[in-house]
Design a protein around this motif. Structure first.
Motif, PDB file in Angstrom:
ATOM      1  N   ARG A  83      -2.671  -0.836  -3.259  1.00  0.00           N
ATOM      2  CA  ARG A  83      -3.652   0.121  -2.841  1.00  0.00           C
ATOM      3  C   ARG A  83      -3.109   1.295  -2.634  1.00  0.00           C
ATOM      4  O   ARG A  83      -1.987   1.287  -1.832  1.00  0.00           O
ATOM      5  CB  ARG A  83      -4.430  -0.527  -1.752  1.00  0.00           C
ATOM      6  N   VAL A  84      -3.852   2.477  -2.858  1.00  0.00           N
ATOM      7  CA  VAL A  84      -3.352   3.727  -2.734  1.00  0.00           C
ATOM      8  C   VAL A  84      -4.497   4.273  -1.702  1.00  0.00           C
ATOM      9  O   VAL A  84      -5.665   4.330  -2.057  1.00  0.00           O
ATOM     10  CB  VAL A  84      -3.027   4.685  -3.800  1.00  0.00           C
ATOM     11  N   SER A  85      -3.957   5.203  -0.828  1.00  0.00           N
ATOM     12  CA  SER A  85      -5.094   5.729   0.047  1.00  0.00           C
ATOM     13  C   SER A  85      -4.722   6.988   0.467  1.00  0.00           C
ATOM     14  O   SER A  85      -3.646   7.457   0.182  1.00  0.00           O
ATOM     15  CB  SER A  85      -5.177   4.728   1.395  1.00  0.00           C
ATOM     16  N   TYR A 124      -9.581   5.157  -0.537  1.00  0.00           N
ATOM     17  CA  TYR A 124      -8.774   4.331  -1.244  1.00  0.00           C
ATOM     18  C   TYR A 124      -9.004   3.891  -2.746  1.00  0.00           C
ATOM     19  O   TYR A 124     -10.182   4.394  -3.169  1.00  0.00           O
ATOM     20  CB  TYR A 124      -8.830   3.013  -0.354  1.00  0.00           C
ATOM     21  N   MET A 125      -8.019   3.422  -3.236  1.00  0.00           N
ATOM     22  CA  MET A 125      -8.188   3.090  -4.721  1.00  0.00           C
ATOM     23  C   MET A 125      -7.389   1.823  -5.089  1.00  0.00           C
ATOM     24  O   MET A 125      -5.983   1.969  -4.498  1.00  0.00           O
ATOM     25  CB  MET A 125      -7.571   4.001  -5.920  1.00  0.00           C
ATOM     26  N   ASP A 126      -8.070   0.596  -5.248  1.00  0.00           N
ATOM     27  CA  ASP A 126      -7.300  -0.548  -5.572  1.00  0.00           C
ATOM     28  C   ASP A 126      -6.406  -0.257  -7.019  1.00  0.00           C
ATOM     29  O   ASP A 126      -7.373   0.006  -8.081  1.00  0.00           O
ATOM     30  CB  ASP A 126      -8.117  -1.544  -5.536  1.00  0.00           C
ATOM     31  N   LEU A 127      -5.317  -0.603  -7.120  1.00  0.00           N
ATOM     32  CA  LEU A 127      -4.526  -0.736  -8.391  1.00  0.00           C
ATOM     33  C   LEU A 127      -4.400  -2.068  -9.233  1.00  0.00           C
ATOM     34  O   LEU A 127      -4.722  -3.090  -8.628  1.00  0.00           O
ATOM     35  CB  LEU A 127      -3.125  -0.146  -8.215  1.00  0.00           C
ATOM     36  N   CYS A 163       0.950  -1.346  -0.239  1.00  0.00           N
ATOM     37  CA  CYS A 163      -0.041   0.079  -0.027  1.00  0.00           C
ATOM     38  C   CYS A 163       0.887   1.233  -0.307  1.00  0.00           C
ATOM     39  O   CYS A 163       1.954   1.207   0.255  1.00  0.00           O
ATOM     40  CB  CYS A 163      -0.652   0.024   1.165  1.00  0.00           C
ATOM     41  N   ALA A 164       0.277   2.491  -0.354  1.00  0.00           N
ATOM     42  CA  ALA A 164       0.963   3.584  -0.358  1.00  0.00           C
ATOM     43  C   ALA A 164       0.083   4.732   0.040  1.00  0.00           C
ATOM     44  O   ALA A 164      -1.394   4.332   0.018  1.00  0.00           O
ATOM     45  CB  ALA A 164       1.396   3.934  -2.111  1.00  0.00           C
TER      46      ALA A 164
END
Length: 166
Positions: free
Chosen positions: A122-124, A163-166, A86-87
């Protein structure tokens, strides 16, 4: 994206570059204008940049006839990848006079792309629900509200965790 955003350039800050100090000074000035003192990274930006998995990108727009030395910092985004999974986007800001021109969207996309290159899943980020333009920007980019974090910014001032899942 607006033509203004297309004319600006997104650059990854290299703290060891000779012009980095000037860029950081510009970002600190923007930080102080945009964010309340207790939310600003102005005093700790140098420490943040030393973190191994942190990055800062900024958008520069050359002033007419400046020859590159008068590059104006239009906006910036800071991100961190603390784990391989995650980032977090810890800051995203655009100068008030340059908003609603596609700069925030371009910076957000560039920060997400840098996280994607690091193979995170995942980016949050956190955002004040009262910042409706920011919430709309993140939603448009594909972020979803995961939770409301009570008192995140201050007592009686919550945040959406998105969040966004990549």
């Amino acid at each position: 994206m607006a033509a203004a955003a297309a004319a600006a350039v997104i650059i990854e800050l290299d703290p060891s570059h000779e012009g980095a100090g000037r860029v950081i000074d510009n970002i600190v000035r923007l930080e102080r204008r945009i964010f309340p003192k207790h939310e600003s990274l102005a005093r700790s930006i140098h420490e943040e940049l030393k973190r191994r998995n942190s990055g800062l990108i900024y958008m520069a727009s050359s002033a007419a006839g400046s020859g590159g030395d008068g590059d104006e910092v239009v906006g910036y985004a800071m991100y961190t990848c603390p784990t391989s999974l995650c980032a977090s986007i810890t800051k995203l800001a655009v100068k008030e006079s340059c908003r609603r021109q596609g700069h925030g969207e371009a910076l957000l996309a560039a920060a997400v792309e840098r996280c994607r290159r690091r193979k995170v899943q995942r980016v949050s980020l956190h955002v004040d629900p009262a910042r409706t333009a920011a919430v709309a920007l993140y939603t448009k980019a594909g972020f979803q509200v995961d939770a409301t974090v009570v008192g995140y910014y201050a007592p009686h001032r919550d945040a959406y965790r998105m969040y966004m899942d990549l």
